[in-house]
Design an enzyme around this catalytic site. Sequence first.
Site, PDB file in Angstrom:
ATOM      1  N   ARG A  70       0.817  -1.159   0.086  1.00 52.70           N
ATOM      2  CA  ARG A  70      -0.074   0.037   0.101  1.00 52.70           C
ATOM      3  C   ARG A  70       0.994   1.339   0.081  1.00 52.70           C
ATOM      4  O   ARG A  70       2.082   1.257   0.423  1.00 52.70           O
ATOM      5  CB  ARG A  70      -1.009   0.002   1.342  1.00 52.70           C
ATOM      6  N   TYR A 198      -1.700  -3.618  -7.385  1.00 48.22           N
ATOM      7  CA  TYR A 198      -1.238  -4.345  -6.018  1.00 48.22           C
ATOM      8  C   TYR A 198      -2.257  -4.198  -4.918  1.00 48.22           C
ATOM      9  O   TYR A 198      -2.799  -3.017  -4.655  1.00 48.22           O
ATOM     10  CB  TYR A 198       0.194  -3.890  -5.234  1.00 48.22           C
ATOM     11  N   LYS A 207      -9.699  -2.450   1.519  1.00 48.89           N
ATOM     12  CA  LYS A 207      -9.350  -1.245   2.307  1.00 48.89           C
ATOM     13  C   LYS A 207     -10.139  -0.173   1.705  1.00 48.89           C
ATOM     14  O   LYS A 207     -10.565   0.776   2.820  1.00 48.89           O
ATOM     15  CB  LYS A 207      -7.945  -1.023   2.487  1.00 48.89           C
ATOM     16  N   HIS A 227     -11.041  -2.332  11.314  1.00 48.73           N
ATOM     17  CA  HIS A 227      -9.974  -3.322  10.954  1.00 48.73           C
ATOM     18  C   HIS A 227      -9.673  -4.330  12.069  1.00 48.73           C
ATOM     19  O   HIS A 227      -8.663  -4.190  12.757  1.00 48.73           O
ATOM     20  CB  HIS A 227      -8.620  -2.245  10.951  1.00 48.73           C
ATOM     21  N   SER A 249      -1.391  -3.498  10.907  1.00 43.82           N
ATOM     22  CA  SER A 249      -0.901  -4.507   9.851  1.00 43.82           C
ATOM     23  C   SER A 249       0.102  -5.210  10.015  1.00 43.82           C
ATOM     24  O   SER A 249       1.021  -4.849  10.844  1.00 43.82           O
ATOM     25  CB  SER A 249      -0.625  -3.415   8.477  1.00 43.82           C
ATOM     26  N   CYS A 251       0.529  -7.669  12.262  1.00 45.33           N
ATOM     27  CA  CYS A 251       0.877  -7.977  13.507  1.00 45.33           C
ATOM     28  C   CYS A 251       0.122  -9.235  14.000  1.00 45.33           C
ATOM     29  O   CYS A 251      -0.031  -9.449  15.183  1.00 45.33           O
ATOM     30  CB  CYS A 251       0.073  -6.711  14.696  1.00 45.33           C
ATOM     31  N   ASP A 278      -9.461  -9.786   9.036  1.00 45.65           N
ATOM     32  CA  ASP A 278      -8.889  -8.284   8.709  1.00 45.65           C
ATOM     33  C   ASP A 278      -9.804  -7.200   9.142  1.00 45.65           C
ATOM     34  O   ASP A 278      -9.546  -6.241   9.194  1.00 45.65           O
ATOM     35  CB  ASP A 278      -8.406  -8.352   7.180  1.00 45.65           C
ATOM     36  N   ARG A 368       2.031 -12.259  -0.666  1.00 41.32           N
ATOM     37  CA  ARG A 368       0.601 -12.386   0.005  1.00 41.32           C
ATOM     38  C   ARG A 368       0.241 -13.635  -0.536  1.00 41.32           C
ATOM     39  O   ARG A 368       0.478 -14.119  -1.852  1.00 41.32           O
ATOM     40  CB  ARG A 368      -0.376 -11.288  -0.546  1.00 41.32           C
TER      41      ARG A 368
END
Length: 583
Positions: A70, A198, A207, A227, A249, A251, A278, A368
Site C-alpha cells: 500500500r 497491488y 481497504k 480493521h 497491519s 501484527c 482483517d 501475499r
Amino acid sequence: MPSRLDALNRWVDDVARLTRPAAIHWCDGSDAEHAALIARMEADGTLVRLNQATHPGSWLHRSHPDDVARVEHLTFVCTTEREDAGPNNHWMAPAEAHAKMDALFDGCMQGRTMYVIPYCMGPIDSPLSRCGVEITDSPYVVVNMRIMTRMGAPALARIEREDRFVKGLHSTGELDPARRFIMHFPEELTIKSYGSGYGGNALLGKKCHALRIASWQARQEGWLAEHMLIVGIQTPQGKTHYIAAAFPSACGKTNLAMLIPPEGYRRAGWKVWTVGDDICWMRPGADGRLYAINPEAGFFGVAPGTSAKSNPNALATVQANTIFTNVGVTADNQPWWEGLDNGLTPALDWRGEPFDPATRPAAHPNARFTVSARQCPSYSPMAEDPQGVPISAIVFGGRRASLVPLVFQARDWTHGVLVGAAMGSETTAAAAGAVGVLRRDPMAMKPFSGYHFGDYFAHWLAFDRAGAQLPAIFHVNWFRKGEDGKFLWPGFGENLRVLEWMIGRVEGLVGAVETPIGLLPRPQDLDLAGLDLTDAARAALFGFDRDGWRAEFDALAADLATYAPRVPEALLQEHARVRQALG
Ligand code: O2Y
Ligand code: MN
C-alpha cells in the site's frame, strides 16, 4: 422502461468514453469466466502456473518491483471540507482530485479490456452487507476480487434491488510511482485508483471500500467498519464467544483468527472458529449487543512467516486454489517463502531471478496469498449468517517491545475507547516506509479511517447509550521483549490462555487487580501451566510501570491534541482521569 441499473449503466458508459477500452466485459463470476481469465493471464505471463500436483488450481503473480505494498502517502480522502478528512488523512479538494484522476484515466484502457465487477461485501442476503462495482483493466484484480468478495451475478441482482453501490474505478496505468494515486470521495461513495496493480491499492473492495468508504457510511448509518479480525472461541461448556480484535497491519491478525489451541486445551474441549482475519462490520442488534459480519469472502494474507508451527490452518488453506503474489518458487514450481520451514529450498526469488540470499529474500516481506475463506479448516459456519455473530469482547493490541503488559481490561466503554485511541505499534513491512518505528495507530485505523479521528472517537463513544449491551474491551501485547531482545510471551496457540482470561472476565468468573491503566490479571488468574516463564518475564508481562505509563500518557495527550478541536470532551476527561490516577 427505466431500470434500476440505469445509474450503473450510465457510469459504465461514462468511464468507457473516458478510458476508451477495446472491449467491455461484465463479470458474472462463473467458473467459465474464471477459467478464461486464468488462461489469458497464463498466456501473457501475468500468472505463472505453480506445481499442480502439490498445489492444484494455484498460480503465482509477480507484481512490478515498485508496486509491492500500500502507498499511504499517495492515498487521499477527498471531502468537500478539508477538516472532515482530518489530520489523519491526506486531503485533496474533490474537484481537483477528480480532474487529476480523470486526466490520468483519459484513454488509459486503449487496446485493453475493461472489466465491470459487481460485488457484495458480506453475505449476499445480509442486511449488514453493502455492494459495490469495481471497473478495472486488470484481469488479476478480477480473479482476486472473485476470491475476496461475493462477486458476479448475485451481487448485480442485489445492486438492482437496492439501487445503491460504491463506485470504484481502477487502472494499473503505466505502474509509474510518480503517477500513482488512490483517491476516496466518501460523500459520493466513489473511489478512483490509478497506477498500482497491488493488493489494497487495486482490490478496491478491501481497504478502500470496506474500511475507508464504509467507515464514513457507518458513521452516517450508526454502525462500525473496523480493521478487526473476528474469532469464535468455543469453551468446553459448549458456549462460543465471538471476539473482534484490532491490530495494526502485519501484527498477527490472521494467526489469531486461525489459532490452534494448545494440546491441553484441545483435550479439554476448546475450539476456535475463524470468522474473519482483517475487517469487521458491527452494528447494534435488537437486544443491544453488537453483531458483526466479516465483509470479505477470502484472505489476502502475508505469506512470509506462515508455517506449520505459526499457522497450520493458513498453511492448509493455501494448499489449493490460491493466488500467490511475490513469493519465491522451488525448482519444481512450489511456492516458497521465508519461515515456511518445509525442508525445500527456493530456486527463484519473487522477481523471478535465481535465488541468492545476498541479493534479496526469496519472497518479498509483503508477499501475499489470496484464498477463499471456505478452504480454511477452522472457518466458522456462522461466518455466513446474515445476522452476524454477537461480539462478547473487543481487543486492541500493538507491537510494543516495552512498557505495555500482556493484557489488561478497560474499566468501561469510555475507558475502552481511550485504550483504542491510545494504540501504538512498531511499523512493519505491510506499508511502504521505515520499519520498526513506533507510531500511534488508533484502533489500527490510522491508514483506513475515511474521516477525522476526532469525529471517529465521538462515533465510538455514541454506542454507549440506554439499552446497549456492549462488549468488554481489552488490550493485549504479544510482542513484549526482555532485556536480551527476545520475546517474553510464546504467542501463537498459547494466546488462547489470554483469551480464556478475557472470557472468564466476560462471564464474571476470574479475578483482576485495579490499576490506573485498567484491570490486570495476576499471574495466578491465567492458566500458565507448562509455560517456562522466568520471574523477570512474569514481572514484565503482568506488571505495571507507573513512571513509564506517566510518560506514555503525556505523549498520548500531545497526540490527541493533534485532533483538536474535534476530540470529544468525554475522551479528554477520561485521559485526565487516568493521568491523575497515575500521580
Ligand atoms: O493491501 C495490501 O496491499 C497489503 S496490506 C494488507 C493486506 C491484507 C490485510 N491487511 C493489510 C494491511 O495493511 O492492514
Ligand atoms: Mn489489514
